[in-house]
Design an enzyme around this catalytic site. Structure first.
Site, PDB file in Angstrom:
ATOM      1  N   LYS A 132     -19.665 -48.892 -12.200  1.00  0.00           N
ATOM      2  CA  LYS A 132     -20.219 -49.104 -10.820  1.00  0.00           C
ATOM      3  C   LYS A 132     -20.997 -47.990 -10.569  1.00  0.00           C
ATOM      4  CE  LYS A 132     -16.645 -51.638  -8.059  1.00  0.00           C
ATOM      5  NZ  LYS A 132     -15.591 -51.134  -7.628  1.00  0.00           N
ATOM      6  N   HIS A 135     -22.975 -44.435  -5.515  1.00  0.00           N
ATOM      7  CA  HIS A 135     -23.629 -44.471  -4.648  1.00  0.00           C
ATOM      8  C   HIS A 135     -23.255 -43.572  -3.475  1.00  0.00           C
ATOM      9  CE1 HIS A 135     -20.782 -46.287  -1.590  1.00  0.00           C
ATOM     10  NE2 HIS A 135     -20.129 -46.518  -2.718  1.00  0.00           N
ATOM     11  N   HIS A 138     -20.056 -41.793  -2.365  1.00  0.00           N
ATOM     12  CA  HIS A 138     -19.040 -40.963  -3.053  1.00  0.00           C
ATOM     13  C   HIS A 138     -19.858 -39.433  -3.191  1.00  0.00           C
ATOM     14  CE1 HIS A 138     -17.084 -44.276  -5.180  1.00  0.00           C
ATOM     15  NE2 HIS A 138     -16.280 -43.474  -5.341  1.00  0.00           N
TER      16      HIS A 138
HETATM   17  N1  ARG Z   1     -11.610 -44.373  -7.131  1.00  0.00           N
HETATM   18  C1  ARG Z   1     -11.271 -44.221  -5.809  1.00  0.00           C
HETATM   19  C2  ARG Z   1     -12.424 -44.795  -4.827  1.00  0.00           C
HETATM   20  O1  ARG Z   1     -13.553 -44.600  -5.202  1.00  0.00           O
HETATM   21  C3  ARG Z   1     -10.889 -42.982  -5.194  1.00  0.00           C
HETATM   22  C4  ARG Z   1      -9.591 -42.349  -6.164  1.00  0.00           C
HETATM   23  C5  ARG Z   1      -9.139 -41.336  -5.155  1.00  0.00           C
HETATM   24  N2  ARG Z   1      -8.041 -40.559  -5.819  1.00  0.00           N
HETATM   25  C6  ARG Z   1      -6.776 -40.940  -6.084  1.00  0.00           C
HETATM   26  N3  ARG Z   1      -5.768 -40.285  -6.550  1.00  0.00           N
HETATM   27  N4  ARG Z   1      -6.425 -41.979  -5.500  1.00  0.00           N
HETATM   28  O2  ARG Z   1     -12.003 -45.381  -3.722  1.00  0.00           O
END
Ligand code: ARG
Length: 561
Positions: A132, A135, A138
Site C-alpha cells: 500500500k 499515505h 501514516h
Molecule cells: N499496520 C497497522 C495500520 O496501518 C498499524 C499497526 C500498529 N501496531 C500494532 N502493533 N498493532 O493500521
C-alpha cells in the site's frame, strides 16, 4: 542543572543549616514542589512548607521562617516567609544571568536529566502496510513516534523503534495471483507500490465476475502460510519493493527504526501464546472460533483464532507484546496508532493482564486523530488520497518558490527548501494535541521561523568579547524569553510523561514569538557593549534551545532562510 533545581538546591542547603540532622527530601521533590504564584506581588516562586511539617515536626510557619533566615544565595533576591510559604522575589537581572548561563553552559544537554538511565522503551510507530502506498494518514504515527523516540533518548532511555509492518493477510495471496496472471517483473520493479496496487485493484474488479479468482487468491495465501518457496519469494519481493518506496519517505523525514519485525515475523511465535491462553482457561469456543471473553470488562470478545484456524491481528499483537517483553525487557511499551484502534489496544492490554503479565500496565496506546488535507477527507473510498511523498515534494516546491521570492541570493536553496518544506509539514503535524483531528493548510504550515533569525543576528554580530550587563535584560520582552528558556526542561519532562510531542512544538512557537517581540522592541547591536553582549547572549541561548526543541520533534532547523 536547570533553574528550578538551582533554587531547590539552595532550599536544601538552608534546610541542612536550619534543621541539622533532619532527614531531607530529594532535590527533585523540592524542585517539583516549587510553585509560580498566581500574583507576582507574592513573588516569582513559592515553596510550600506544609508537607515538611510531619518529618521536621514543626509547623509550616516555623519551617518557612527558619528557612527564610537561612537562605543566602544572591540570585534568589528577597526571600519572605508568608503563612507557611517561602516566597522568592528573584532579581530580574540575576534571573536572566542564571538561566542563560545555565542553558549555554550545558549546551545540547540543557533540558535533559538522566531519569531514563537504565530504562528501556519500545516504540511501535509508522507500522505501514505492505503493498500500500504511504499515505498522509501514516504521517502522524511516524512523526509522533520519531519525536517520542528522540525525547526518550534525550532523557537517557534506551529506545527501540519498531516498524510493525502490516505484512500478513489474505490480500497478499490475491496479489500474487494477480501478479502471476497479469504482472511482470520489470513493470513492478519500476512502478513500485503503484503497480502492485493496480494489480490488486484489477484482481478485485475481475473477481466480481469470476469467483474462481478468489479461490486462486486463497490458494496462494495458503502457499505463503505453508512456506512454499515460490510464494515466499514473490511475497518477499513485494515487501522489499514497498520498503524501498517507504525508505525514500523515511529518508526525507529523517526517521529510523531499529526493527522491522512485522506481523509475519510472529507466524511461529503465536502457538506458544495460544497455548498459554488455553492453559489459563482463557480461551472459549464461540461458533467455531476461539475467543477471550471480555464482557466482564465491558468489551466485546477478543478474537484469537477464526473458525478455519486462521490467526488474527490480535493474535499477532499478543505474540508481539510478549516477544518485545522477552527480548527487550522494556519498562514502557508505546503503540503510536490512530485512535480508531482504541478498542483493539484496550482488548490487547486486558488480555495480557488476564494472562498474568503485570507488565501489561507498562503498555500504552498513544492515540492520535486523523489528518485531513485542506478540509478534504483522506480515505481511498472518497478517492481523495494524499500520498505522503507527493505532499512532501509539494511542500519542498512551495518552500523553494518562497525562497526564490524572499531570498534569491541564498546559497544552498535546495537544501534549505528541503529543510523548510519537510519541517513545515512535520511541524504542522506535531503542533496539535495528538487526539484532535487535524486540518492541514499550506499557509499555516509554512509559518515558522525564529531559529534562522537568531542565527542571522549572531552571524552579523560576529564574536563579542564584552561582559554582558544583565540589567539590560530586565524589560518584559527579554524576561518573557528568559522565562520560556527556563521552562524548557519542565516542558520536555511533561512531553515525555504524557507522550505528547505537541507540547514541544507549541513551546517552539512560543519561544520563536517571544524572541520576535524581543527583537522588534530591543535593538541588539547597540553601542553600549554590556547591553549588546547581554542581548547577544539571550539570542544565542534562544538559538540553541529552539534548535534543540526542533530536533526533538524531528525538524531540521536551517541557519539561513
Ligand atoms: N499496520 C497497522 C495500520 O496501518 C498499524 C499497526 C500498529 N501496531 C500494532 N502493533 N498493532 O493500521
Amino acid at each position: 542543572m536547570d533553574f528550578k533545581t538551582a533554587v531547590a538546591s539552595e532550599i536544601l542547603t538552608a534546610m541542612n543549616t536550619a534543621f541539622e540532622g533532619a532527614e531531607l527530601p530529594e532535590i527533585g521533590t523540592v524542585a517539583g514542589a516549587l510553585e509560580v504564584p498566581p500574583d507576582t506581588a507574592l513573588g516569582d516562586y513559592a515553596f510550600p512548607c506544609f508537607k515538611l511539617s510531619k518529618s521536621l515536626r514543626k509547623s509550616p510557619i516555623m519551617i518557612a521562617d527558619a528557612l527564610a533566615g537561612a537562605i543566602h544565595a544572591d540570585f534568589l533576591g528577597k526571600v519572605e516567609s508568608v503563612k507557611g510559604y517561602l516566597n522568592f522575589f528573584i532579581d530580574k537581572a540575576t534571573y536572566a544571568e542564571k538561566v542563560l548561563s545555565l542553558a549555554l553552559e550545558q549546551g545540547e544537554a540543557y533540558g535533559a536529566d538522566n531519569s531514563g538511565a537504565g530504562k528501556t522503551v519500545v516504540l511501535d510507530y509508522s507500522s505501514i502496510n505492505i503493498a500500500k502506498r504511504f499515505h498522509i494518514g501514516h504521517l502522524s504515527t511516524t512523526m509522533i513516534g520519531n519525536s517520542l523516540y528522540r525525547l526518550h533518548k534525550f532523557f537517557g532511555w534506551r529506545a527501540v523503534g519498531v516498524n510493525h509492518l502490516g505484512d500478513w493477510g489474505t490480500q497478499f495471496g490475491k496479489m500474487i495471483a494477480a501478479y502471476k496472471r497479469w504482472g511482470d517483473h520489470d513493470t513492478v520493479a519500476q512502478g513500485g507500490v503503484d503497480e502492485m496496487v493496480k494489480l490488486y485493484v484489477r484482481f478485485n474488479e475481475e473477481a466480481k465476475a469470476n469467483e474462481a479468482l478468489n479461490d486462486e487468491g486463497r490458494a496462494w495465501f495458503k502457499k505463503i502460510e505453508d512456506g512454499d518457496p515460490e510464494a515466499l519469494e514473490i511475497f518477499g519481493w513485494f515487501k522489499s519493493v514497498t520498503l524501498k518506496d517507504a525508505e525514500r519517505v523515511y529518508d526525507l523525514l529523517g526517521v529510523k527504526f531499529d526493527s522491522y519485525a512485522g506481523e509475519s515475523f510472529y507466524n511461529d511465535k503465536m502457538e506458544p501464546v495460544i497455548q498459554i491462553l488455553r492453559d489459563k482457561g482463557l480461551l472459549k469456543e464461540d461458533q467455531g472460533a476461539q475467543i477471550v471473553d471480555l464482557s466482564d470488562y465491558g468489551m466485546p470478545p477478543a478474537l484469537i483464532l477464526r473458525s478455519d484456524g486462521a490467526t488474527l491481528y490480535m493474535t499477532r499483537d499478543l505474540a508481539a507484546a510478549k516477544y518485545r517483553k522477552d527480548t527487550y525487557n522494556f519498562d514502557k511499551s508505546l503503540y503510536v496508532v490512530a485512535y480508531q484502534q482504541d478498542l483493539h489496544f484496550r482488548q490487547l492490554f486486558k488480555v495480557l493482564e488476564l494472562m498474568g503479565y503485570d507488565w501489561a500496565k507498562d503498555c500504552e496506546h498513544v492515540a492520535f486523530g486523523m489528518v485531513s488535507f485542506e478540509g478534504g477527507a483522506l480515505s481511498t473510498r472518497q478517492g481523495h488520497v494524499v500520498y505522503l511523498d507527493d505532499l512532501l515534494h509539494q511542500a519542498i516546491d512551495k518552500a523553494r518558490a518562497i525562497i526564490e521570492e524572499k531570498s534569491p541570493d541564498l546559497e544552498n536553496k535546495d537544501e534549505v527548501a528541503r529543510q523548510i518544506g519537510i519541517g513545515a509539514v512535520v511541524f504542522f503535524d506535531l503542533y496539535n494535541n495528538r487526539i484532535k483531528d487535524i486540518d492541514f493548510t499550506w499557509e499555516r504550515a509554512l509559518n515558522f521561523d525564529g531559529h534562522a533569525r537568531a542565527c542571522s543576528v549572531l552571524r552579523k554580530a560576529g564574536s563579542e568579547s564584552a561582559a554582558p550587563d544583565f540589567a539590560a535584560l530586565t524589560d518584559p520582552y527579554s524576561q518573557d524569553v528568559v522565562r520560556l528558556i527556563e521552562q524548557f526542561p519542565d516542558i520536555l519532562k511533561s512531553a515525555v510523561n504524557r507522550s505528547e510531542p505537541s507540547m514541544v512544538t507549541r513551546f517552539a512557537v512560543d519561544l520563536a514569538q517571544a524572541f520576535n517581540k524581543f527583537y522588534y522592541e530591543n535593538k541588539v547591536m547597540v553601542d553600549e557593549a554590556g547591553t549588546r553582549a547581554a542581548r547577544l547572549m539571550l539570542t544565542d541561548a534562544t538559538r540553541q534551545v529552539l534548535k534543540q526543541a526542533l530536533y526533538l520533534i524531528g525538524v531540521e532547523a536551517p541557519e539561513r532562510m
